[in-house]
Design an enzyme around this catalytic site. Structure first.
Site, PDB file in Angstrom:
ATOM      1  N   CYS A 128       0.868  -1.183   0.000  1.00  0.00           N
ATOM      2  CA  CYS A 128       0.000   0.000   0.000  1.00  0.00           C
ATOM      3  C   CYS A 128       0.901   1.227   0.000  1.00  0.00           C
ATOM      4  O   CYS A 128       1.888   1.251   0.722  1.00  0.00           O
ATOM      5  CB  CYS A 128      -0.828   0.095   1.275  1.00  0.00           C
ATOM      6  SG  CYS A 128      -1.739  -1.361   1.706  1.00  0.00           S
ATOM      7  N   LYS A 163       3.470  -9.703   3.076  1.00  0.00           N
ATOM      8  CA  LYS A 163       3.280  -9.863   1.632  1.00  0.00           C
ATOM      9  C   LYS A 163       4.197  -8.890   0.898  1.00  0.00           C
ATOM     10  O   LYS A 163       4.072  -7.677   1.052  1.00  0.00           O
ATOM     11  CB  LYS A 163       1.817  -9.622   1.251  1.00  0.00           C
ATOM     12  CG  LYS A 163       1.533  -9.924  -0.216  1.00  0.00           C
ATOM     13  CD  LYS A 163       0.041  -9.967  -0.480  1.00  0.00           C
ATOM     14  CE  LYS A 163      -0.241 -10.419  -1.895  1.00  0.00           C
ATOM     15  NZ  LYS A 163      -1.689 -10.550  -2.154  1.00  0.00           N
TER      16      LYS A 163
END
Length: 300
Positions: A128, A163
């Site tokens: 993000c 991740k």
């Protein structure tokens, strides 16, 4: 034959799980797939507050895959705890919650809220954009990866999966940074940054201009990165990136993955996860392999 695999002390009935953002939180696919047959269901990203996501159009088909710029639209942790966790608890599968945020505090808030919830693992999406750091994704800076992993591990009650973003020069640097920060498991790869232009409309195919490329087109890159990461760290790895068949899944395991996530395939075949699992079992039978763990990292 034995299909069980172990991720940081959590035993999965088989190595096949969904990739975050491609399966909702399971409800919309449950009429096609018996969720109890999956090793785990990985939910769509959840933030501390609802996110509206990016403007439309958000998805475009490309050769060998797709580009998405959904922007992590999600209803927020309150609704997720109230609605999605109770739904998933009806099935005999492991629950992995994908967590997204704009700042370290955002991530930590969600992780703390999930501490007393009946979920098995947390997958932290560090691709993000980190708003405080001027828009660079946390996942592209090894130091930031180590720091955010440390902060999350201080607060997490469940094992933590970091991740990793493939949009880096050297995947082993971020893998080692996540391990140094205390990550229990790594998952990779997230999407590659791509672009498509609609030549008839003379504009970008997705409103965000760029988006995440996924699907079979990225598989060779993903296999290479899983192999590199698996040989750089000691923690287990969940491999993903263009898995369409049982053979694809086994290729990732031979590269060093303990489990695999199926993403883009779900969009054109809602039963893809079960077909891939059946394909793996057929390959094992054909090769006289009794235990799926025999494949893990067997190619050196």
């Amino acid at each position: 034959m034995n299909m069980k695999v172990n991720l940081a002390g959590v035993e999965l009935s088989n190595p096949v799980m969904t990739a975050s953002g491609t399966f909702g939180s399971g409800a919309e696919y449950s009429e096609f797939v018996d969720l109890s047959q999956l090793g785990a269901v990985v939910t769509k990203g959840v933030a501390n507050v609802p996110w509206p996501g990016n403007p439309t159009p958000r998805i475009a088909e490309t050769y060998g895959g797709m580009i998405n710029a959904v922007g992590l639209q999600n209803p927020g942790i309150d609704l997720f705890i109230q609605r999605d966790i109770p739904f998933l608890k009806k099935y005999d599968t492991k629950i992995i919650v994908n967590v997204c945020g704009r700042t370290t505090e955002d991530y930590c808030e969600v992780v703390e809220r999930l501490g007393d919830q009946p979920v098995d693992l947390l997958e932290i999406n560090i691709s993000c954009p980190n708003v405080k750091e001027g828009g660079i994704a946390f996942g592209q800076n090894p130091k930031a990866v180590e720091e955010i992993t440390k902060e999350i591990k201080k607060r997490a009650k469940q094992p933590v999966i970091m991740k990793l973003s493939p949009n880096v020069t050297d995947i082993t640097e971020t893998a080692k940074a996540a391990e140094a920060g205390g990550a229990d498991i790594l998952s990779l790869i997230n999407t590659l940054t791509g672009m498509k232009i609609d030549i008839n409309r003379r504009t970008f195919a997705v409103a965000n201009k760029t988006g995440g490329l996924s699907g079979p087109a990225i598989k060779p890159v993903a296999v290479r990165m899983v192999y590199q990461a698996a040989n750089a760290v000691k923690v287990p790895i969940i491999g993903m990136g263009g898995i369409m068949t049982g053979e694809d899944a086994i290729e990732f395991m031979m590269a060093g993955a303990t489990a695999v996530s199926v993403g883009t395939a779900n969009f054109h075949n809602p039963r893809a996860t079960l077909d891939i699992l059946a394909g793996m079992q057929a390959f094992m039978k054909q090769q006289n392999v009794e235990d799926v763990k025999d494949f893990i990292g067997c190619v050196k």
